[in-house]
Design a protein around this motif. Structure first.
Motif, PDB file in Angstrom:
ATOM      1  N   THR A  58     -37.434 -15.569 -63.689  1.00  0.00           N
ATOM      2  CA  THR A  58     -36.564 -16.508 -64.391  1.00  0.00           C
ATOM      3  C   THR A  58     -35.978 -17.490 -63.386  1.00  0.00           C
ATOM      4  O   THR A  58     -35.999 -17.244 -62.174  1.00  0.00           O
ATOM      5  CB  THR A  58     -35.410 -15.764 -65.075  1.00  0.00           C
ATOM      6  N   ALA A  59     -35.426 -18.601 -63.908  1.00  0.00           N
ATOM      7  CA  ALA A  59     -34.881 -19.637 -63.031  1.00  0.00           C
ATOM      8  C   ALA A  59     -33.765 -19.080 -62.150  1.00  0.00           C
ATOM      9  O   ALA A  59     -33.659 -19.427 -60.978  1.00  0.00           O
ATOM     10  CB  ALA A  59     -34.377 -20.809 -63.870  1.00  0.00           C
ATOM     11  N   GLN A  61     -33.315 -15.998 -61.017  1.00  0.00           N
ATOM     12  CA  GLN A  61     -33.844 -15.166 -59.932  1.00  0.00           C
ATOM     13  C   GLN A  61     -34.415 -16.050 -58.830  1.00  0.00           C
ATOM     14  O   GLN A  61     -34.238 -15.789 -57.639  1.00  0.00           O
ATOM     15  CB  GLN A  61     -34.951 -14.246 -60.463  1.00  0.00           C
TER      16      GLN A  61
ATOM     17  N   ASN B 138     -35.862  -7.956 -64.648  1.00  0.00           N
ATOM     18  CA  ASN B 138     -35.572  -8.131 -66.072  1.00  0.00           C
ATOM     19  C   ASN B 138     -35.673  -6.824 -66.861  1.00  0.00           C
ATOM     20  O   ASN B 138     -35.009  -6.658 -67.874  1.00  0.00           O
ATOM     21  CB  ASN B 138     -36.434  -9.225 -66.715  1.00  0.00           C
ATOM     22  N   GLU B 141     -32.421  -4.814 -66.133  1.00  0.00           N
ATOM     23  CA  GLU B 141     -31.175  -5.304 -66.724  1.00  0.00           C
ATOM     24  C   GLU B 141     -30.604  -4.328 -67.741  1.00  0.00           C
ATOM     25  O   GLU B 141     -29.408  -4.326 -68.026  1.00  0.00           O
ATOM     26  CB  GLU B 141     -31.402  -6.665 -67.392  1.00  0.00           C
ATOM     27  N   ASN B 422     -42.544 -10.422 -73.400  1.00  0.00           N
ATOM     28  CA  ASN B 422     -43.320 -11.625 -73.695  1.00  0.00           C
ATOM     29  C   ASN B 422     -43.219 -12.165 -75.118  1.00  0.00           C
ATOM     30  O   ASN B 422     -43.768 -13.228 -75.399  1.00  0.00           O
ATOM     31  CB  ASN B 422     -44.791 -11.390 -73.359  1.00  0.00           C
ATOM     32  N   GLN B 426     -35.453 -14.282 -76.946  1.00  0.00           N
ATOM     33  CA  GLN B 426     -34.630 -14.611 -75.774  1.00  0.00           C
ATOM     34  C   GLN B 426     -35.329 -14.280 -74.463  1.00  0.00           C
ATOM     35  O   GLN B 426     -34.779 -14.559 -73.394  1.00  0.00           O
ATOM     36  CB  GLN B 426     -33.284 -13.856 -75.796  1.00  0.00           C
ATOM     37  N   ALA B 427     -36.490 -13.671 -74.516  1.00  0.00           N
ATOM     38  CA  ALA B 427     -37.140 -13.264 -73.265  1.00  0.00           C
ATOM     39  C   ALA B 427     -37.425 -14.478 -72.395  1.00  0.00           C
ATOM     40  O   ALA B 427     -37.840 -15.530 -72.881  1.00  0.00           O
ATOM     41  CB  ALA B 427     -38.444 -12.532 -73.563  1.00  0.00           C
ATOM     42  N   ALA B 428     -37.150 -14.334 -71.085  1.00  0.00           N
ATOM     43  CA  ALA B 428     -37.395 -15.451 -70.172  1.00  0.00           C
ATOM     44  C   ALA B 428     -38.873 -15.808 -70.168  1.00  0.00           C
ATOM     45  O   ALA B 428     -39.247 -16.951 -69.974  1.00  0.00           O
ATOM     46  CB  ALA B 428     -36.942 -15.067 -68.769  1.00  0.00           C
ATOM     47  N   MET B 429     -39.729 -14.835 -70.377  1.00  0.00           N
ATOM     48  CA  MET B 429     -41.169 -15.066 -70.359  1.00  0.00           C
ATOM     49  C   MET B 429     -41.749 -15.006 -71.767  1.00  0.00           C
ATOM     50  O   MET B 429     -42.842 -14.497 -71.967  1.00  0.00           O
ATOM     51  CB  MET B 429     -41.853 -14.020 -69.472  1.00  0.00           C
ATOM     52  N   ASN B 430     -41.000 -15.512 -72.742  1.00  0.00           N
ATOM     53  CA  ASN B 430     -41.518 -15.643 -74.099  1.00  0.00           C
ATOM     54  C   ASN B 430     -42.561 -16.752 -74.038  1.00  0.00           C
ATOM     55  O   ASN B 430     -42.254 -17.926 -74.191  1.00  0.00           O
ATOM     56  CB  ASN B 430     -40.361 -15.988 -75.029  1.00  0.00           C
ATOM     57  N   THR B 431     -43.810 -16.390 -73.770  1.00  0.00           N
ATOM     58  CA  THR B 431     -44.802 -17.376 -73.334  1.00  0.00           C
ATOM     59  C   THR B 431     -45.027 -18.493 -74.345  1.00  0.00           C
ATOM     60  O   THR B 431     -45.207 -19.636 -73.971  1.00  0.00           O
ATOM     61  CB  THR B 431     -46.151 -16.703 -73.023  1.00  0.00           C
TER      62      THR B 431
END
Lengths: 328, 512
Positions: A58-59, A61, B138, B141, B422, B426-431
């Motif tokens: 993530t940005a 990190q 992640n 967390e 994925n 809200q996932a940071a890597m929700n592609t």
């Protein structure tokens, strides 16, 4: 060199001045190169923090790690700090491996030097012989045969040579190992077994290039009037080549060698990859993909410095070998 | 432990190697009896200066393997990716939020220090510290806190319920290190092997740990781990006998390995896939009919046959592979149907649009997948311009940054992890960047539930939601191929990755 020091001082000074100028030019080039290296490596997309955290970062990190690595400082500040380090012999710390760059390089540099030295030991005499004989036999059958040989060696990509050699000698015949893993304290046999194929693969390219340039340099001399004069005076061919032609062709020959040998550093990448040989070239590619700038810059500086050094040596030899330059 | 009661008999029978390895009582032919001794060299796909002894920073198969040699986790994967007891003797919970963990007695680190609860607390909680640079920050967390309640007892509190914690903790990033350890120039773990030499980018040498906590194991005296990035060189090294085991054999090299009487291949069906990502933040690629058109336009059979030469499992536009316990087999397989694709494209009013699609060698097989898709798209009046970009820097500069890109996804141990990392909004890597409230609500509900049947039903529905609405096309799951010397015994596939989900070192023996 001839002459006693007291009476003929000026004969020493002229070439020395020339050589000093060459050295100065080389240092200046190196400084310019360092700027280019630093600027260009900054243009690569992504940085070490992104590469280290990978696809899933993530940005937040990335920003934290970037700060940790000192990547959030402005470029000129980092350049000056880096150059100062290089001058003092400390190229910094690898941001990926978290080890001093000098330590990483000290593990790899001997490997590269060893491979380059062994290849030169094979390639230089061989190229020299091919070049000389082919020049003497110019236009005759031997020359044509050697020409075909060297041309096809230049044309053969080394990955093909290396892969075919592996298939034959390692997979089929099982004479030699397919990867160049040298044990910590090898016996002579282990050492030779490990190095035979990498050295041959590299030598194929280098010999061909060098031989062709040596042939051209000697042929250029053979067309000169003094050679004809010597022939008319009845000088035997062997003496003609070694006593008269070679000393005059030494400048171009040494230059040709320097160019070819510089290839043994950065250009060994393919051979290093195929034989899993831990040398400097693969280290540098590794540094590019992981955006490990201190390591990348140090490797680039080593390659450039080596190149400049080889060319400098060639120039020096050429200056010393040339009576006109020698006398000033 | 999760799922400890449910045993799929047929599958266990298939995993003969597992049975032989775990149950010493099993009567088997003489050659399969594990024996001690032997030294092997293993070549993995990559080695670089980024090689690490820090489990939190593990980045590729070489790192994972190295970490499983040197360290042990609280749990360990079995052939079906369930977390089996490892350093943790027991893991208990009532609400899937608060977990009590009891550690095995008499386990020692390589330097002789006994394992204690404090080591585990440190090993888990360090992933939350940004300075650690953990790859699984992640996932970590959800660790709200951990504290030792006795020399061998600890409590872990999660931010929300998660019944799959035992499976998550079996991952190589969560293996246990010594309390307070920050220096990873050498490794001090409780794993089956002891680190003897570690040169990043060159080699790792480990020797047998005589005090390993599993009596009698491991079997090999010594393992040297190297990396050979060039696939042809790697196969050559195996066939010439310079290494005894390699991973990532490409389908094109299968014939060569099979032709050798001294070597064997292990196929591991995996959950790894290459997917076409249609971003939800673009008006064209977020159109539901456009998404369906692209899904119907994917020729899965051709991709499996031509690109993977059969070494793949057909995918159904959702990320859970058929062999997974949570797989929903009731979703009909989506066929290759250009007519339906044309219908949806017309319905979306997107005929004759021109779209760039990004492919790269960084995303396995995406260059060919993109070309196939382009051909088929042209036949129904959709112009796709295939942009082939360099693999170097692809993930940072292209992946997910354009409306149509290809990506790669690693296999995750649990369905929960796959969806959370994925597919959750809200996932940071929700592609794909999709946002499906029903999906999010159901995922939270699955977490809170302790009822296995209910969870399976929910995960089944999540798969259907992705299959139907998410802007992702998953044509196939890749089958991993490892090549090894026949004298190496005790291998069985663990579908997380090659080399038995990277854990081969403690299972294999040398029969020479």
């Amino acid at each position: 060199m001839s002459g006693s020091a007291s009476a003929q001082r000026p004969t020493w000074i002229a070439p020395l001045r020339l050589i000093a100028a060459r050295i100065g030019a080389a240092l200046l080039t190196l400084l310019l190169v360092s700027m280019v290296i630093f600027a260009i490596s900054g243009l690569l997309p992504g940085d070490a923090a992104q590469e280290a955290l990978g696809q899933g970062a993530t940005a937040g990190q990335i920003a934290a790690l970037r700060h940790e690595m000192g990547l959030d400082q402005p470029g000129p500040v980092r350049y000056v700090r880096w150059l100062g380090g290089i001058v003092k012999g400390d190229p910094g710390t690898s941001i990926v491996a978290n080890q001093p760059v000098s330590k990483i390089i000290s593990e790899r540099l001997p490997n590269t030097l060893r491979l380059a030295a062994l290849t030169s030991m094979v390639a230089v005499p061989l190229a020299f012989l091919i070049g000389v004989f082919s020049a003497i036999a110019r236009g005759r059958r031997l020359d044509r045969a050697l020409n075909v040989l060297t041309l096809s060696m230049v044309a053969l990509p080394e990955f093909l040579v290396a892969t075919l050699a592996v298939l034959l000698f390692a997979v089929k015949l099982r004479w030699l190992p397919s990867i160049a893993l040298v044990p910590q304290e090898p016996t002579l046999g282990e050492f030779l077994r490990a190095y035979t194929m990498p050295v041959i693969s590299l030598a194929v390219i280098v010999v061909a290039q060098m031989a062709r340039m040596i042939r051209a340099a000697i042929i250029a001399e053979l067309d000169r009037p003094y050679v004809e004069m010597a022939r008319l005076k009845g000088v035997r061919p062997g003496r003609l080549i070694f006593r008269h032609v070679l000393p005059n062709a030494i400048g171009p020959i040494v230059n040709a060698m320097a160019l070819s040998l510089s290839y043994l550093f950065g250009g060994a990448i393919i051979v290093e990859t195929i034989f899993s040989y831990p040398g400097l070239a693969s280290l540098m590619v590794n540094a590019v993909t992981s955006r490990d700038m201190p390591l990348l810059q140090a490797c680039a500086m080593i390659f450039c410095a080596t190149y400049l050094l080889l060319v400098l040596i060639a120039d020096t030899v050429a200056i010393l070998a040339n009576p006109q330059l020698r006398k000033g | 432990m999760t799922g400890a009661t449910s045993m799929d008999v047929s599958r266990r029978a298939l995993l003969g190697g597992l049975a032989a390895g775990l149950a010493a009582s099993g009567v088997r032919a003489a050659p399969s009896t594990p024996r001690h001794g032997g030294s092997i060299r293993v070549a993995s796909i990559a080695t670089s200066t980024a090689d690490t002894l820090d489990p939190a920073k593990g980045n590729n198969s070489t790192d994972y393997m190295r970490h499983y040699m040197l360290y042990s986790g609280l749990t360990q994967y079995d052939g079906q990716l369930r977390g089996r007891p490892g350093l943790a003797e027991r893991m208990e919970t009532r609400d899937n939020v608060n977990w009590s963990i009891r550690l095995r007695r008499g386990v020692h680190f390589h330097n002789g220090k006994p394992l204690s609860a404090e080591d585990v607390v440190w090993s888990l909680m360090r992933h939350r510290d940004p300075k650690t640079g953990s790859k699984v920050a992640n996932i970590a967390e959800q660790f709200a806190g951990a504290r030792a309640t006795g020399p061998l007892d600890l409590q872990v509190r999660l931010t929300g319920p998660n019944p799959e914690l035992p499976a998550i903790l079996a991952g190589s990033h969560f293996v246990i290190i010594e309390n307070g350890r920050r220096d990873f120039s050498t490794a001090n773990g409780t794993g089956p092997y002891i680190c003897r030499a570690f040169a990043p980018g060159i080699r790792t040498v480990v020797t047998r740990n005589p005090n390993y906590w599993k009596p009698g194991r491991p079997y090999l005296d010594r393992i040297e781990l190297i990396g050979i990035s060039d696939e042809i060189s790697r196969v050559n090294a195996l066939l010439s006998g310079d290494v005894q085991m390699i991973n990532a054999v490409s389908p094109g090299s299968v014939k060569r390995v099979r032709a050798s009487a001294a070597h064997q291949l292990m196929e591991t069906p995996s959950g790894i896939y290459t997917d076409l990502i249609m971003r939800a933040d673009n008006p064209v690629t977020s159109n539901p009919d456009f998404i369906l058109a692209m899904k119907y336009l994917t020729d899965r059979e051709l991709i499996k046959r031509a690109l993977f030469r059969g070494y793949a499992t057909i995918g159904n536009d959702q990320p859970i592979p058929p062999f997974h316990p949570m797989y929903n087999s009731n979703i009909p397989q989506r066929p290759f149907d250009p007519e339906r694709a044309r219908f949806h494209l017309r319905k979306a009013g997107l005929q004759n649009v021109r779209l760039p699609i990004y492919v790269s060698q960084a995303a396995n097989a995406s260059v060919d997948m993109g070309s196939i898709l382009q051909e088929h798209a042209a036949q129904i009046g959709l112009k796709l311009a295939v942009n082939r970009v360099p693999g170097d820097g692809y993930w940072a500069t292209h992946w997910m940054k354009h409306p149509l890109t290809y990506g790669n996804n690693n296999a995750r141990a649990t369905a929960d992890l796959t969806f959370t990392l994925n597919y959750q909004s809200q996932a940071a890597m929700n592609t794909t960047g999709w946002h499906n409230p029903r999906f999010d609500r159901l995922l939270a509900e699955a977490r809170a539930s302790t009822d296995i049947a209910r969870r399976k039903a929910i995960f089944g529905e999540l798969q259907w939601l992705v299959h139907e609405y998410c802007g992702v096309s998953i044509p196939a799951f890749i089958t991993l191929l490892d090549g090894y010397d026949r004298r190496l015994k005790g291998l069985f596939p663990i579908p997380l990755g090659g080399f038995m989900g990277y854990t081969f070192a403690e299972y294999v023996w040398w029969d020479a």
